[in-house]
Write a protein that holds these residues in place. Structure first.
Motif, PDB file in Angstrom:
ATOM      1  N   THR A  72       0.797  -1.242  -0.060  1.00 28.09           N
ATOM      2  CA  THR A  72      -0.121  -0.095   0.091  1.00 28.09           C
ATOM      3  C   THR A  72       0.895   1.186  -0.079  1.00 28.09           C
ATOM      4  O   THR A  72       2.043   1.115   0.270  1.00 28.09           O
ATOM      5  N   ASP A  73       0.213   2.457  -0.471  1.00 31.41           N
ATOM      6  CA  ASP A  73       0.978   3.600  -0.259  1.00 31.41           C
ATOM      7  C   ASP A  73       1.404   4.047   1.067  1.00 31.41           C
ATOM      8  O   ASP A  73       2.092   5.121   1.193  1.00 31.41           O
ATOM      9  N   GLU A  74       0.821   3.651   2.128  1.00 31.59           N
ATOM     10  CA  GLU A  74       1.105   3.985   3.350  1.00 31.59           C
ATOM     11  C   GLU A  74       2.214   3.063   3.865  1.00 31.59           C
ATOM     12  O   GLU A  74       2.719   3.196   5.155  1.00 31.59           O
ATOM     13  N   GLY A  75       2.601   1.811   3.168  1.00 35.01           N
ATOM     14  CA  GLY A  75       3.706   1.177   3.841  1.00 35.01           C
ATOM     15  C   GLY A  75       3.385  -0.024   4.381  1.00 35.01           C
ATOM     16  O   GLY A  75       4.255  -0.898   4.763  1.00 35.01           O
ATOM     17  N   ILE A  76       2.125  -0.070   4.499  1.00 37.92           N
ATOM     18  CA  ILE A  76       1.673  -1.269   5.258  1.00 37.92           C
ATOM     19  C   ILE A  76       1.575  -2.636   4.116  1.00 37.92           C
ATOM     20  O   ILE A  76       1.184  -2.410   3.283  1.00 37.92           O
ATOM     21  N   VAL A  77       2.078  -3.670   4.403  1.00 38.18           N
ATOM     22  CA  VAL A  77       2.241  -4.891   3.382  1.00 38.18           C
ATOM     23  C   VAL A  77       1.330  -6.030   4.093  1.00 38.18           C
ATOM     24  O   VAL A  77       1.567  -6.378   5.328  1.00 38.18           O
ATOM     25  N   GLY A  78       0.284  -6.495   3.358  1.00 42.04           N
ATOM     26  CA  GLY A  78      -0.320  -7.640   3.894  1.00 42.04           C
ATOM     27  C   GLY A  78       0.052  -8.811   3.066  1.00 42.04           C
ATOM     28  O   GLY A  78       0.418  -9.038   1.762  1.00 42.04           O
ATOM     29  N   ILE A  79       0.100 -10.098   3.971  1.00 42.27           N
ATOM     30  CA  ILE A  79       0.516 -11.306   3.427  1.00 42.27           C
ATOM     31  C   ILE A  79      -0.460 -12.242   3.579  1.00 42.27           C
ATOM     32  O   ILE A  79      -1.140 -12.466   4.633  1.00 42.27           O
ATOM     33  N   GLY A  80      -0.531 -13.082   2.421  1.00 44.12           N
ATOM     34  CA  GLY A  80      -1.793 -14.075   2.260  1.00 44.12           C
ATOM     35  C   GLY A  80      -1.234 -15.376   1.810  1.00 44.12           C
ATOM     36  O   GLY A  80       0.244 -15.330   1.262  1.00 44.12           O
ATOM     37  N   GLU A  81      -1.727 -16.435   1.790  1.00 46.33           N
ATOM     38  CA  GLU A  81      -1.003 -17.828   1.276  1.00 46.33           C
ATOM     39  C   GLU A  81      -2.088 -18.573   0.509  1.00 46.33           C
ATOM     40  O   GLU A  81      -3.353 -18.438   1.020  1.00 46.33           O
ATOM     41  N   VAL A  82      -1.822 -19.152  -0.700  1.00 46.37           N
ATOM     42  CA  VAL A  82      -2.667 -20.109  -1.059  1.00 46.37           C
ATOM     43  C   VAL A  82      -2.184 -21.589  -1.572  1.00 46.37           C
ATOM     44  O   VAL A  82      -0.901 -21.497  -1.983  1.00 46.37           O
ATOM     45  N   ASP A  83      -2.936 -22.689  -1.058  1.00 51.02           N
ATOM     46  CA  ASP A  83      -2.597 -23.885  -0.997  1.00 51.02           C
ATOM     47  C   ASP A  83      -3.168 -24.432  -2.344  1.00 51.02           C
ATOM     48  O   ASP A  83      -4.274 -24.932  -2.206  1.00 51.02           O
ATOM     49  N   ASP A 101      -7.666 -12.347  -0.282  1.00 51.10           N
ATOM     50  CA  ASP A 101      -8.496 -11.904   1.109  1.00 51.10           C
ATOM     51  C   ASP A 101      -7.798 -12.066   2.445  1.00 51.10           C
ATOM     52  O   ASP A 101      -7.946 -11.088   3.124  1.00 51.10           O
ATOM     53  N   ILE A 102      -6.954 -13.183   2.370  1.00 57.08           N
ATOM     54  CA  ILE A 102      -6.222 -13.242   3.801  1.00 57.08           C
ATOM     55  C   ILE A 102      -5.159 -12.007   3.932  1.00 57.08           C
ATOM     56  O   ILE A 102      -5.006 -11.349   4.676  1.00 57.08           O
ATOM     57  N   ALA A 103      -4.544 -11.625   2.445  1.00 59.15           N
ATOM     58  CA  ALA A 103      -3.655 -10.637   2.716  1.00 59.15           C
ATOM     59  C   ALA A 103      -4.268  -9.345   2.981  1.00 59.15           C
ATOM     60  O   ALA A 103      -3.858  -8.273   3.686  1.00 59.15           O
ATOM     61  N   LEU A 104      -5.526  -9.074   2.650  1.00 58.11           N
ATOM     62  CA  LEU A 104      -6.470  -7.948   2.695  1.00 58.11           C
ATOM     63  C   LEU A 104      -6.748  -7.614   4.203  1.00 58.11           C
ATOM     64  O   LEU A 104      -6.581  -6.410   4.888  1.00 58.11           O
ATOM     65  N   TRP A 105      -7.166  -8.726   4.911  1.00 62.04           N
ATOM     66  CA  TRP A 105      -7.580  -8.776   6.309  1.00 62.04           C
ATOM     67  C   TRP A 105      -5.901  -8.665   6.967  1.00 62.04           C
ATOM     68  O   TRP A 105      -6.128  -7.808   8.106  1.00 62.04           O
ATOM     69  N   ASP A 106      -4.998  -8.780   6.691  1.00 60.54           N
ATOM     70  CA  ASP A 106      -3.640  -8.858   7.229  1.00 60.54           C
ATOM     71  C   ASP A 106      -3.260  -7.227   7.225  1.00 60.54           C
ATOM     72  O   ASP A 106      -3.021  -6.642   8.078  1.00 60.54           O
ATOM     73  N   ILE A 107      -3.563  -6.437   6.298  1.00 58.47           N
ATOM     74  CA  ILE A 107      -3.443  -5.054   6.136  1.00 58.47           C
ATOM     75  C   ILE A 107      -4.354  -4.675   7.145  1.00 58.47           C
ATOM     76  O   ILE A 107      -3.932  -3.538   7.745  1.00 58.47           O
ATOM     77  N   LYS A 108      -5.638  -4.599   7.155  1.00 59.45           N
ATOM     78  CA  LYS A 108      -6.544  -3.936   8.066  1.00 59.45           C
ATOM     79  C   LYS A 108      -6.122  -4.386   9.363  1.00 59.45           C
ATOM     80  O   LYS A 108      -6.255  -3.233  10.049  1.00 59.45           O
ATOM     81  N   GLY A 109      -5.883  -5.252   9.765  1.00 63.74           N
ATOM     82  CA  GLY A 109      -5.415  -5.793  11.176  1.00 63.74           C
ATOM     83  C   GLY A 109      -4.296  -4.772  11.303  1.00 63.74           C
ATOM     84  O   GLY A 109      -4.369  -4.108  12.498  1.00 63.74           O
ATOM     85  N   LYS A 110      -3.196  -4.647  10.548  1.00 60.72           N
ATOM     86  CA  LYS A 110      -2.193  -3.698  10.842  1.00 60.72           C
ATOM     87  C   LYS A 110      -2.681  -2.187  10.776  1.00 60.72           C
ATOM     88  O   LYS A 110      -2.025  -1.616  11.617  1.00 60.72           O
ATOM     89  N   ALA A 111      -3.489  -1.956   9.868  1.00 66.37           N
ATOM     90  CA  ALA A 111      -3.764  -0.456   9.906  1.00 66.37           C
ATOM     91  C   ALA A 111      -4.447  -0.137  11.326  1.00 66.37           C
ATOM     92  O   ALA A 111      -4.490   0.983  11.421  1.00 66.37           O
ATOM     93  N   LEU A 112      -5.533  -0.974  11.721  1.00 70.29           N
ATOM     94  CA  LEU A 112      -6.031  -0.603  12.906  1.00 70.29           C
ATOM     95  C   LEU A 112      -5.499  -0.937  14.257  1.00 70.29           C
ATOM     96  O   LEU A 112      -5.984  -0.567  15.153  1.00 70.29           O
ATOM     97  N   GLY A 113      -4.433  -1.749  14.096  1.00 69.65           N
ATOM     98  CA  GLY A 113      -3.686  -2.114  15.260  1.00 69.65           C
ATOM     99  C   GLY A 113      -4.662  -3.161  16.138  1.00 69.65           C
ATOM    100  O   GLY A 113      -4.310  -3.191  17.327  1.00 69.65           O
TER     101      GLY A 113
END
Length: 276
Positions: free
Chosen positions: A102-113, A175-187
């Motif tokens: 993201t432009d705010e430096g937050i990086v989201g990580i997800g995984e696909v099996d 979707d997992i990566a987006l939730w990771d970003i949201k958690g980090k953004a909101l603390g």
């Protein structure tokens, strides 16, 4: 909210699980079924979306009005062992990691099996026309905190390729990566964003392929037991070739496990419906 489609052909196979289609008839009346409803458009403009206004599958990066964070890059990274044994059912030999920046430096990580190379193509392949866009292009410029709307946008964006199998696998990783970003953004931890915590501890179990001999099973289970696991799953490998040997292998596993360790068996497609 609804994704609207004028009456043509039913697309029930494309609906998310638990949803029914609402199709607008010639006279403008809608036919409603029980449960959540979806109406699917024939063009790529999605109306009545939660964000308000029309949503176009525009591959060019853009800032969503009112968004404080926007997605600047989406990567699908294939991880693969130097040597892969294609004859065994071991999904840990390769993997796909999703990374959303993201432009705010937050990086989201997800995984696909799944099949990593195929999912990477769905995520990163260049768009070819207005309704054949990659999932990466669907997300660029978007607000990563608007997860539900982006899920539906990605799902809608796969209309040209199909919405089953690896398509859903790919969306899940993003979707997992987006939730990771949201958690980090909101603390906040993701479980708090999803709802009330159900537990503070989760029992772990060990999972590995079933060895070929009873002696190997005994050694493998004993090692995992000694590491503190209270449950062990053994699967695939030789299972299904000889029912009597399968019983011997399972018995050896339970004997090595003892009374305090549970044994689970995954037959790995080794038996059909009429197995006895």
């Amino acid at each position: 909210p609804a994704l609207v489609r004028r009456a043509r052909n039913l697309q029930l196979a494309d609906l998310p699980s638990g949803c029914v289609e609402v199709d607008r008839a010639e006279d403008g009346r809608a036919r409603h079924g029980a449960g959540p409803s979806y109406e699917i458009v024939d063009n790529f403009a999605i109306v009545d979306n939660p964000a308000g206004g029309s949503l176009r599958l525009d591959p060019s990066p853009r800032r969503v009005p009112g968004a404080h964070v926007k997605i600047t890059d989406v990567e699908a990274i294939v991880l693969r062992q130097a040597v892969v044994d294609e004859g065994i059912a071991d999904g840990s030999q390769d993997d796909l990691v999703i990374r959303i920046r993201t432009d705010e430096g937050i990086v989201g990580i997800g995984e696909v099996d799944s099949s990593p190379e195929l999912v990477r193509a769905l995520v990163q392949a260049p768009s070819s026309h207005a309704v054949a866009t990659s999932l990466r292009d669907a997300l660029l410029g978007e607000d990563p905190l608007d997860i539900e709307r982006l899920w539906h946008k990605m799902y809608r964006g796969l209309i040209y390729f199909g919405r089953r199998g690896i398509a859903i696998h790919a969306i899940s990783g993003l979707d997992i990566a987006l939730w990771d970003i949201k958690g980090k953004a909101l603390g906040k931890p993701i479980h708090e964003l999803l709802g009330t915590a159900r537990r503070d501890r989760v029992r772990a179990y060990a999972s590995r392929l079933m060895p070929d001999t009873s002696a190997e099973v005994t050694d493998a289970v004993a090692e995992l037991r000694d590491k503190g696991f209270t449950a062990v799953k053994l699967g695939w490998g030789p299972l299904g070739q000889d029912p009597r040997r399968d019983v011997e292998l399972a018995a050896a596993a339970k004997s090595a496990a003892g009374a305090e360790v549970e044994i689970m068996i995954d037959a790995g497609l080794g038996y059909v419906a009429d197995a006895r």
